[in-house]
Scaffold this active site. Structure first.
Site, PDB file in Angstrom:
ATOM      1  N   ASP A  26     -14.202   0.095  17.073  1.00 57.07           N
ATOM      2  CA  ASP A  26     -15.369   0.859  16.598  1.00 57.07           C
ATOM      3  C   ASP A  26     -16.282  -0.025  15.733  1.00 57.07           C
ATOM      4  O   ASP A  26     -17.206   0.467  15.090  1.00 57.07           O
ATOM      5  CB  ASP A  26     -14.941   2.121  15.833  1.00 57.07           C
ATOM      6  N   HIS A  83     -15.370  -1.995  13.152  1.00 57.38           N
ATOM      7  CA  HIS A  83     -15.058  -2.158  11.728  1.00 57.38           C
ATOM      8  C   HIS A  83     -14.575  -3.568  11.410  1.00 57.38           C
ATOM      9  O   HIS A  83     -13.998  -4.248  12.236  1.00 57.38           O
ATOM     10  CB  HIS A  83     -14.061  -1.104  11.223  1.00 57.38           C
ATOM     11  N   GLU A  87     -15.199   1.637   8.178  1.00 58.28           N
ATOM     12  CA  GLU A  87     -15.518   2.459   9.332  1.00 58.28           C
ATOM     13  C   GLU A  87     -17.016   2.773   9.368  1.00 58.28           C
ATOM     14  O   GLU A  87     -17.726   2.526   8.385  1.00 58.28           O
ATOM     15  CB  GLU A  87     -14.688   3.748   9.246  1.00 58.28           C
ATOM     16  N   ASP A 117      -6.997  -5.137   3.536  1.00 64.86           N
ATOM     17  CA  ASP A 117      -6.795  -3.690   3.472  1.00 64.86           C
ATOM     18  C   ASP A 117      -5.317  -3.312   3.493  1.00 64.86           C
ATOM     19  O   ASP A 117      -4.449  -4.137   3.772  1.00 64.86           O
ATOM     20  CB  ASP A 117      -7.545  -2.993   4.627  1.00 64.86           C
TER      21      ASP A 117
HETATM   22  C1  GLP Z   1      -6.944  -3.240  11.948  1.00 66.43           C
HETATM   23  C2  GLP Z   1      -7.392  -4.009  10.714  1.00 66.43           C
HETATM   24  C3  GLP Z   1      -8.653  -4.805  10.998  1.00 66.43           C
HETATM   25  C4  GLP Z   1      -8.503  -5.596  12.278  1.00 66.43           C
HETATM   26  C5  GLP Z   1      -8.191  -4.687  13.444  1.00 66.43           C
HETATM   27  C6  GLP Z   1      -8.089  -5.436  14.765  1.00 66.43           C
HETATM   28  O1  GLP Z   1      -7.719  -2.111  12.155  1.00 66.43           O
HETATM   29  N1  GLP Z   1      -7.616  -3.162   9.591  1.00 66.43           N
HETATM   30  O2  GLP Z   1      -8.900  -5.667   9.903  1.00 66.43           O
HETATM   31  O3  GLP Z   1      -9.689  -6.286  12.531  1.00 66.43           O
HETATM   32  O4  GLP Z   1      -6.956  -4.071  13.136  1.00 66.43           O
HETATM   33  O5  GLP Z   1      -6.834  -5.281  15.372  1.00 66.43           O
HETATM   34  P1  GLP Z   1      -6.387  -6.005  16.698  1.00 66.43           P
HETATM   35  O6  GLP Z   1      -6.425  -7.453  16.467  1.00 66.43           O
HETATM   36  O7  GLP Z   1      -4.986  -5.485  16.914  1.00 66.43           O
HETATM   37  O8  GLP Z   1      -7.327  -5.568  17.763  1.00 66.43           O
END
Ligand code: GLP
Length: 261
Positions: free
Chosen positions: A136, A138, A143, A67
């Protein structure tokens, strides 16, 4: 699905990095799907170290990121382009022409998403997709409410995601409202999925993703549909799983995991 529970964040991260390194050694031009976030930073730090100390060779590896934010240039330090350069690409011998990310500045976002899907197909599909998980539920930026058959597209971010990710922005009000993301269907098309979750803040969401009912309200539950999915979690993130004893028995006894014991 296989669930690997390790005592610490370090050990969980090490298993994920080793599985990625094994995939590269088995298939030097492997197509990797890459994720971002704090959890992945530690995986990438280990891969950089494996490149330096164990000659892990990325010269033929091809990558597709999950993404990118809409409205940030590749040069913007808060973009996932910049994140990947900083945490992985600048520390390894990858050919930058083989690294692919969505362009959040594209004039025609729909065309950009179609281009990305076509490119993934042209490269023969993703062999191993790395995944983190948002609080959440995702995966990528899929989402709640994302169709489980969704393809790469533009998605609005939830208030929780915007709050969680605003920590990377000096001025939180500049946190984008939208992102381009591979769809749940795009992710499920990968040959293998490898999800890493660490820390107490992921315990509730991991319990639902692994053992809860499959629902578009929490797109990580879709990993249950995949035939080759490995979830690696530390004690804290796995604390609410009901089948913990079973998962631990498999890790302690199945030959597949012998090298990690
Ligand atoms: C972002 C990314 C996700 C990832 C998430 C987790 O939202 N788009 O792909 O899974 O971060 O982040 P963290 O590892 O900082 O909890």
């Amino acid at each position: 699905m296989q669930v690997i529970i390790r005592p610490t964040e370090e050990e969980s991260t090490r298993i994920v990095a080793t599985l990625v390194a094994n995939a590269i050694r088995a298939n030097p031009d492997v197509v990797l799907g890459l994720a971002t976030g704090l959890t992945m930073e530690r995986v990438y730090a280990l891969l950089v170290r494996m490149h330096r100390e164990e000659s892990l060779d990325f010269s033929l590896v091809r990558t597709f990121n999950l993404d990118e934010y809409v409205g940030l240039t590749a040069e913007d330090g808060r973009s996932y382009h910049a994140y990947m350069t900083k945490h992985l690409f600048s520390g390894i011998n990858i050919d930058r022409r083989n690294t692919h990310l969505l362009d959040g500045m594209a004039k025609d976002l729909e065309a950009e998403c179609r281009r990305y899907e076509d490119l993934i197909r042209h490269c023969g599909g993703i062999d191993l997709q790395l995944l983190g998980i948002g609080r959440d539920g995702h995966i990528g930026f899929n989402e709640p409410g994302s169709a489980l058959y969704s393809r790469t597209r533009d998605k609005s971010l939830t208030p929780m995601t915007r709050r969680d990710n605003a920590k990377h922005f000096v001025d939180p009000s500049q946190m984008p409202h939208r992102a381009l993301t591979m769809g749940v269907g795009t992710i499920l098309d990968s040959r293998k999925l490898l999800l890493l979750a660490t820390g107490e803040s992921k315990a509730a969401v991991i319990a639902k993703a692994v053992e809860g009912p499959i629902t578009s309200r929490m797109t990580a539950t879709a990993i249950q549909l995949h035939q080759h999915c490995v979830v690696v979690a530390d004690e804290a993130a796995s604390s609410r799983l009901e089948e913990q004893d079973y998962y631990r028995w498999i890790f302690d006894n199945e030959p597949e995991w012998a090298e990690f014991r």
